[in-house]
Scaffold this motif. Structure first.
Motif, PDB file in Angstrom:
ATOM      1  N   SER A 117     -22.287  43.653 -41.561  1.00 56.77           N
ATOM      2  CA  SER A 117     -23.505  44.403 -41.272  1.00 56.77           C
ATOM      3  C   SER A 117     -24.757  43.571 -41.539  1.00 56.77           C
ATOM      4  CB  SER A 117     -23.488  45.701 -42.055  1.00 56.77           C
ATOM      5  OG  SER A 117     -24.466  45.731 -43.029  1.00 56.77           O
ATOM      6  N   ILE A 118     -24.686  42.663 -42.528  1.00 54.11           N
ATOM      7  CA  ILE A 118     -25.892  41.875 -42.827  1.00 54.11           C
ATOM      8  C   ILE A 118     -26.201  40.916 -41.681  1.00 54.11           C
ATOM      9  CG2 ILE A 118     -24.681  40.062 -44.112  1.00 54.11           C
ATOM     10  CD1 ILE A 118     -27.305  40.439 -46.027  1.00 54.11           C
ATOM     11  N   VAL A 119     -25.155  40.463 -40.988  1.00 56.85           N
ATOM     12  CA  VAL A 119     -25.366  39.572 -39.843  1.00 56.85           C
ATOM     13  C   VAL A 119     -26.053  40.338 -38.713  1.00 56.85           C
ATOM     14  CG1 VAL A 119     -24.214  38.183 -38.093  1.00 56.85           C
ATOM     15  CG2 VAL A 119     -23.418  38.122 -40.446  1.00 56.85           C
ATOM     16  N   LEU A 120     -25.569  41.569 -38.451  1.00 56.92           N
ATOM     17  CA  LEU A 120     -26.220  42.399 -37.442  1.00 56.92           C
ATOM     18  C   LEU A 120     -27.676  42.668 -37.827  1.00 56.92           C
ATOM     19  CD1 LEU A 120     -23.625  45.099 -36.374  1.00 56.92           C
ATOM     20  CD2 LEU A 120     -24.694  43.372 -34.947  1.00 56.92           C
ATOM     21  N   GLY A 121     -27.906  42.920 -39.111  1.00 56.24           N
ATOM     22  CA  GLY A 121     -29.262  43.186 -39.587  1.00 56.24           C
ATOM     23  C   GLY A 121     -30.162  41.989 -39.356  1.00 56.24           C
ATOM     24  N   MET A 150     -29.300  49.061 -33.667  1.00 52.19           N
ATOM     25  CA  MET A 150     -28.387  48.152 -34.357  1.00 52.19           C
ATOM     26  C   MET A 150     -27.161  48.910 -34.873  1.00 52.19           C
ATOM     27  SD  MET A 150     -29.464  45.299 -33.885  1.00 52.19           S
ATOM     28  CE  MET A 150     -28.218  44.041 -33.966  1.00 52.19           C
ATOM     29  N   LEU A 151     -27.402  50.116 -35.412  1.00 53.78           N
ATOM     30  CA  LEU A 151     -26.286  50.886 -35.957  1.00 53.78           C
ATOM     31  C   LEU A 151     -25.384  51.424 -34.853  1.00 53.78           C
ATOM     32  CD1 LEU A 151     -27.552  52.792 -39.059  1.00 53.78           C
ATOM     33  CD2 LEU A 151     -26.582  50.543 -38.811  1.00 53.78           C
ATOM     34  N   ALA A 152     -25.944  51.619 -33.648  1.00 54.75           N
ATOM     35  CA  ALA A 152     -25.119  52.070 -32.533  1.00 54.75           C
ATOM     36  C   ALA A 152     -24.006  51.048 -32.288  1.00 54.75           C
ATOM     37  CB  ALA A 152     -25.970  52.242 -31.283  1.00 54.75           C
ATOM     38  N   PHE A 153     -24.350  49.768 -32.427  1.00 54.94           N
ATOM     39  CA  PHE A 153     -23.331  48.724 -32.277  1.00 54.94           C
ATOM     40  C   PHE A 153     -22.229  48.879 -33.315  1.00 54.94           C
ATOM     41  CE2 PHE A 153     -26.699  46.395 -30.045  1.00 54.94           C
ATOM     42  CZ  PHE A 153     -25.978  46.031 -28.924  1.00 54.94           C
ATOM     43  N   MET A 154     -22.648  49.300 -34.530  1.00 53.57           N
ATOM     44  CA  MET A 154     -21.665  49.423 -35.593  1.00 53.57           C
ATOM     45  C   MET A 154     -20.768  50.635 -35.403  1.00 53.57           C
ATOM     46  SD  MET A 154     -23.364  48.381 -39.117  1.00 53.57           S
ATOM     47  CE  MET A 154     -24.709  47.369 -38.683  1.00 53.57           C
ATOM     48  N   ALA A 155     -21.316  51.698 -34.791  1.00 49.90           N
ATOM     49  CA  ALA A 155     -20.529  52.916 -34.616  1.00 49.90           C
ATOM     50  C   ALA A 155     -19.594  52.800 -33.415  1.00 49.90           C
ATOM     51  CB  ALA A 155     -21.455  54.111 -34.438  1.00 49.90           C
ATOM     52  N   THR A 216     -25.850  50.486 -44.937  1.00 49.39           N
ATOM     53  CA  THR A 216     -26.953  50.140 -45.825  1.00 49.39           C
ATOM     54  C   THR A 216     -27.731  48.885 -45.439  1.00 49.39           C
ATOM     55  OG1 THR A 216     -25.655  51.041 -47.610  1.00 49.39           O
ATOM     56  CG2 THR A 216     -27.547  49.738 -48.224  1.00 49.39           C
ATOM     57  N   MET A 217     -27.024  47.791 -45.390  1.00 48.12           N
ATOM     58  CA  MET A 217     -27.697  46.485 -45.344  1.00 48.12           C
ATOM     59  C   MET A 217     -28.579  46.335 -44.108  1.00 48.12           C
ATOM     60  SD  MET A 217     -27.671  44.580 -47.742  1.00 48.12           S
ATOM     61  CE  MET A 217     -29.114  43.545 -47.695  1.00 48.12           C
ATOM     62  N   ILE A 222     -34.179  46.326 -41.298  1.00 48.57           N
ATOM     63  CA  ILE A 222     -34.971  46.503 -40.083  1.00 48.57           C
ATOM     64  C   ILE A 222     -35.645  47.854 -39.903  1.00 48.57           C
ATOM     65  CG2 ILE A 222     -33.735  44.755 -38.778  1.00 48.57           C
ATOM     66  CD1 ILE A 222     -32.067  46.807 -37.518  1.00 48.57           C
ATOM     67  N   THR A 223     -35.583  48.761 -40.894  1.00 48.39           N
ATOM     68  CA  THR A 223     -36.257  50.045 -40.664  1.00 48.39           C
ATOM     69  C   THR A 223     -37.588  50.176 -41.400  1.00 48.39           C
ATOM     70  OG1 THR A 223     -34.962  51.071 -42.398  1.00 48.39           O
ATOM     71  CG2 THR A 223     -34.163  51.349 -40.150  1.00 48.39           C
ATOM     72  N   GLY A 224     -38.016  49.151 -42.126  1.00 50.74           N
ATOM     73  CA  GLY A 224     -39.341  49.192 -42.730  1.00 50.74           C
ATOM     74  C   GLY A 224     -39.418  49.830 -44.107  1.00 50.74           C
ATOM     75  N   ASN A 225     -38.492  50.748 -44.425  1.00 49.21           N
ATOM     76  CA  ASN A 225     -38.386  51.337 -45.762  1.00 49.21           C
ATOM     77  C   ASN A 225     -39.637  52.034 -46.277  1.00 49.21           C
ATOM     78  OD1 ASN A 225     -35.749  50.385 -45.970  1.00 49.21           O
ATOM     79  ND2 ASN A 225     -36.461  48.414 -46.716  1.00 49.21           N
ATOM     80  N   ALA A 226     -40.441  52.635 -45.398  1.00 47.66           N
ATOM     81  CA  ALA A 226     -41.582  53.404 -45.875  1.00 47.66           C
ATOM     82  C   ALA A 226     -41.155  54.853 -46.036  1.00 47.66           C
ATOM     83  CB  ALA A 226     -42.748  53.307 -44.893  1.00 47.66           C
ATOM     84  N   ALA A 227     -41.354  55.411 -47.252  1.00 53.15           N
ATOM     85  CA  ALA A 227     -40.845  56.754 -47.526  1.00 53.15           C
ATOM     86  C   ALA A 227     -41.794  57.819 -46.997  1.00 53.15           C
ATOM     87  CB  ALA A 227     -40.602  56.938 -49.023  1.00 53.15           C
ATOM     88  N   VAL A 228     -42.037  57.851 -45.697  1.00 52.55           N
ATOM     89  CA  VAL A 228     -42.862  58.898 -45.089  1.00 52.55           C
ATOM     90  C   VAL A 228     -41.957  59.921 -44.429  1.00 52.55           C
ATOM     91  CG1 VAL A 228     -45.009  57.728 -44.580  1.00 52.55           C
ATOM     92  CG2 VAL A 228     -43.061  57.391 -43.095  1.00 52.55           C
TER      93      VAL A 228
END
Lengths: 289, 296
Positions: A117-121, A150-155, A216-217, A222-228
């Protein structure tokens, strides 16, 4: 002597089988033990519906609503992308492609599951993020949408392989009957095969959903991690998993922040458990009939 | 056959035990903490191990908070921290029987970076606070183009995050009510901030001076002491004119002895401090004599 040997092997197999259940129970008990400590001082309502996640402030605020919604946005986006693609891919592999093409495609999908997953990230960070930013004219490409793609690839591998199994389970006589009645291949797939494989398809979607929400990784990168509280999929979001991963290292064992992260983990566990349970129910409902 | 196997297993076990015992007797140091300091710590460790081939030093990052948590939990020998230990952490450490010592090892200056094409080149702490609390959301308000500001911060496990929270967002009043706005993006590393800022004309972020590269522009900050905008340079960090310079600290779980003391003496020596300069941080002022004193 032989009977004795048989007993030992039986015992070992039984123990291994039980081990997985015991592990799940132990993990859940541990999560509960640590996570519930938070609610001695912090109300459950505020935890679930609070709009602010400020774990290191004085007094701390552990509102997980932005995190829950962040996870849901990313996951729903990924599901919306991967399900149609996955269904189409599984139909092609299972019903249309033949011979070498089928083998190549199957191997390709399985290979997709093998990418860490970190490689995809990382690939997402340097290629997808700038692309999303320019394509939609956003202020940043670090958005829930980038995470979803990106997660669509993982699913995909999960969804495709389970759906393909479901399609294979449709009795051959159905197919032959339909063709014999003069139906075209497309009519057969749409009217006969898809409806009879419906429960398997739903289970595949559920398991794909479960796979994505726990990821997780890649999302952390790539999602920015802003808790809004996210209003659109083109906004940065902070997921539950990324929050745990980013903050766990810093917490002191036994602090409220530490317990709060475990409480978030309980939430996550409950969600994935429910999803897996539903998937299982759909799978077995089919078999019971 | 079975006996041979057992002998082999015993041999392997004995070998593993003896090598691990050997490694311990040679003197190994676990260093953990600030991501800002991890490269610096690595450079110190390499130079020190050249002089002492029998020493074994492992340096890992994770954030100052991570390091201090490790100190409290008793899993490291030296914590590298880019912020002061908090009252709460100190109490917890004392409760766990650690006699915490603080040593200033080097100085870091923090730089706020924007895209090179951004016309804004100087800001006050008040403006920065307004930007990071989302009271100022357009570059026009800071003398730039009419464009929404994209604000980037480090994650909460970063000492740099806490430093900016106290010195910039709360303008030096560490108990102030201001918080990073929820819309601020939390980036997992300084490298990620540099990458996004270099790519995005609307972005602003902060990194340690060691991370400054030509693809981003560091803005000058208004310093009370200088009475003027000051560029984030090594010179200005040393002479104290630049307002956002901070000490980089070592925390120890007790009075250092043996190999740990030797390592700390090495860091504070002229050689150790020249490495600080090589790594783009600021060496300690020369005349200041430092010993491993207890923090009151």
């Amino acid at each position: 002597m032989r009977r004795y040997y048989e007993r030992v092997v039986e015992g070992l197999v039984f123990a291994s089988g039980m081990a997985s259940i015991i592990f799940v129970i132990l993990i859940f008990v541990f999560l509960l033990k640590e996570g519930l400590m938070l609610f001695r001082e912090f109300s459950v309502i505020k935890f679930l519906l609070g709009k602010h996640w400020y774990p290191i402030s004085e007094p701390p605020q552990f509102g997980t609503l932005p995190l829950i919604l962040g996870s849901l946005w990313v996951t729903l986006g990924a599901t919306a992308i991967s399900v149609p693609l996955g269904i189409a891919c599984a139909i092609f592999i299972g019903e249309i492609a033949s011979g070498w093409l089928r083998e190549v495609l199957k191997a390709g999908v399985e290979l997709l599951a093998a990418i860490p997953s970190i490689v995809l990230g990382f690939i997402g960070l340097v290629t997808l993020v700038p692309l999303v930013k320019n394509m939609f004219g956003l202020s940043t490409g670090l958005t829930a949408f980038s995470g979803s793609v990106m997660l669509a690839f993982m699913a995909m591998p999960t969804i495709v392989s389970i759906m393909e199994d479901a399609l294979n389970l449709v009795p051959k006589t159905y197919r032959e009957g339909s063709i014999a009645m003069g139906a075209t291949k497309w009519q057969t797939i749409r009217r006969i095969i898809l409806p009879s494989a419906a429960s398997g398809i739903i289970a595949a979607v559920m398991l794909g959903f479960g796979r994505v929400i726990g990821e997780t990784m890649a999302v952390m990168m790539i999602t920015g991690n802003a808790a809004v509280i996210p209003k659109s999929i083109f906004q940065p979001v902070r997921t539950m998993t990324a929050t745990i991963a980013a903050e766990m290292g810093e917490t002191v064992q036994g602090s409220d922040h530490y317990f709060a992260l475990f409480a978030v983990a309980i939430l996550l566990f409950v969600i994935t458990f429910a999803v897996n349970f539903l998937a299982d129910w759909f799978l077995h409902r089919k078999k019971a009939r | 056959m079975r006996r041979q196997f057992c002998t082999l297993l015993g041999l392997i076990l004995a070998l593993t035990l003896s090598t691990s015992a050997l490694a311990q007797s040679r003197g190994s140091i676990q260093i953990k903490g600030s991501d800002t300091m991890v490269n610096l710590g690595q450079a110190w460790a390499e130079a020190f191990m050249e002089e002492h081939p029998d020493a074994l030093i492992a340096v890992t990052g994770g954030g100052s908070g991570t390091g201090i948590a490790a100190l409290i939990n008793g899993t490291c020998d030296i914590v590298q921290s880019s912020r002061d230990i908090s009252e709460k952490e100190l109490t917890l450490a004392t409760q766990n029987g650690r006699e915490v010592k603080e040593i200033v090892a080097a100085i870091d200056a923090l730089a706020f970076v924007v895209h090179p094409a951004n016309p804004v080149f100087q800001l006050t702490i008040d403006e920065l606070s307004a930007i990071f609390t989302a009271h100022l959301t357009n570059w026009k308000g800071a003398g730039g183009r009419d464009q929404a500001i994209l604000v980037l911060s480090r994650e909460r496990n970063s000492g740099t995050h806490v430093y900016v929270l106290e010195e910039v967002v709360r303008k030096g009043n560490s108990k102030g009510p201001e918080e990073f706005a929820p819309t601020v993006l939390m980036m997992p590393s300084s490298q990620a901030i540099v990458q996004e800022v270099a790519d995005n004309p609307a972005a602003i972020g902060y990194v340690g001076m060691g991370y400054l590269v030509p693809t981003v522009k560091a803005v000058s900050i208004f310093g009370e002491e200088a009475g003027d905008y000051v560029e984030p340079t090594l010179e200005h960090a040393v002479d104290g004119r630049y307002p956002l310079a901070r000490p980089l600290l070592f925390y120890l779980p007790g009075t250092p002895d043996g190999i740990v003391k030797e390592f700390i003496d090495f860091v504070l020596s002229e050689r150790g401090q020249s490495i600080v300069l090589d790594m783009d941080f600021v060496p300690l002022p020369k005349m200041k004599e430092q010993t491993a004193e207890s923090r009151e």
